[in-house]
Scaffold this motif. Structure first.
Motif, PDB file in Angstrom:
ATOM      1  N   ASN A   1      18.264 -14.222-105.756  1.00 30.12           N
ATOM      2  CA  ASN A   1      18.665 -15.638-106.234  1.00 30.12           C
ATOM      3  C   ASN A   1      19.187 -16.368-105.031  1.00 30.12           C
ATOM      4  OD1 ASN A   1      17.324 -15.243-108.795  1.00 30.12           O
ATOM      5  ND2 ASN A   1      19.398 -14.375-109.399  1.00 30.12           N
TER       6      ASN A   1
ATOM      7  N   GLU B   1      19.968 -18.675-102.061  1.00 36.81           N
ATOM      8  CA  GLU B   1      19.220 -20.140-101.521  1.00 36.81           C
ATOM      9  C   GLU B   1      19.413 -19.851-100.090  1.00 36.81           C
ATOM     10  OE1 GLU B   1      17.337 -21.844-103.113  1.00 36.81           O
ATOM     11  OE2 GLU B   1      17.584 -20.850-105.189  1.00 36.81           O
TER      12      GLU B   1
ATOM     13  N   PHE C   1      17.386 -11.098-110.788  1.00 34.55           N
ATOM     14  CA  PHE C   1      16.344 -12.040-109.949  1.00 34.55           C
ATOM     15  C   PHE C   1      15.858 -13.065-111.154  1.00 34.55           C
ATOM     16  CE2 PHE C   1      12.113 -13.417-108.584  1.00 34.55           C
ATOM     17  CZ  PHE C   1      12.402 -14.106-107.218  1.00 34.55           C
TER      18      PHE C   1
ATOM     19  N   ASN D   1      23.035 -16.914-111.795  1.00 35.99           N
ATOM     20  CA  ASN D   1      24.179 -15.890-111.212  1.00 35.99           C
ATOM     21  C   ASN D   1      25.387 -16.066-112.334  1.00 35.99           C
ATOM     22  OD1 ASN D   1      25.871 -14.808-110.029  1.00 35.99           O
ATOM     23  ND2 ASN D   1      25.511 -15.828-107.978  1.00 35.99           N
TER      24      ASN D   1
END
Length: 167
Positions: free
Chosen positions: A132, A134, A156, A160
């Motif tokens: 996840n 970014e 995934f 979070n």
């Protein structure tokens, strides 16, 4: 082109179990390596990049022998748009296959200025996003089973669940 990794008769690696696939040309450079799973280079690199321990443990237990890591691929700004990146990536993936890599990793540098979506570009070569993050999402080429296990280890697609840091 979708790759599953691992040539039927891979080229032997040096006795160290590590092969540097890095290359520098007049239009760009590639920083990459292939190593036997027993070599800690791949694990050290993933740990340095902040990969969750659960993901590393999942891969350590996976039915693979060799891991390829793409640390960087860069085309000089003045040479972009001429297909150099595509040729470099295709040649690199061929080398990874020839060396028998079963899994290939990279971290897409999303903070670099590009005129395109880097994760989509890598996806065009068969890479799938497995975490996840970014800023530098981890992407890999592997069997569907290994991709699913790594995604599960990374939570995934889920928010979070780590608690925020208190200062």
């Amino acid at each position: 082109m979708i790759r599953t990794g691992g040539a039927a008769f891979p080229s032997p690696l040096p006795a160290s179990g590590f092969h540097d696939c890095s290359d520098r040309t007049s239009f760009g450079s590639v920083d990459a390596f292939v190593c036997d799973l027993v070599d800690d280079s791949w694990e050290d690199y993933l740990d340095m990049m902040g990969v969750r321990t659960a993901m590393i443990e999942t891969l350590r237990d996976a039915p693979v022998q060799r891991v390829a890591v793409l640390r960087g691929l860069e085309v000089n700004p003045d040479d972009r748009g001429e297909g150099h990146g595509h040729r470099m990536m295709a040649n690199l993936l061929d080398s990874f296959d020839d060396l028998g890599a079963n899994i290939t990793f990279l971290f897409a540098d999303m903070e670099e200025c590009n005129d395109f979506d880097l994760t989509e570009w890598y996806a065009g070569y068969g890479f799938e996003r497995v975490d996840n993050d970014e800023a530098a999402p981890c992407m890999m080429i592997a069997s569907p089973e290994i991709i699913a296990e790594v995604r599960a280890a990374n939570a995934f697609g889920k928010i979070n669940e780590l608690e925020p840091c208190m200062m």
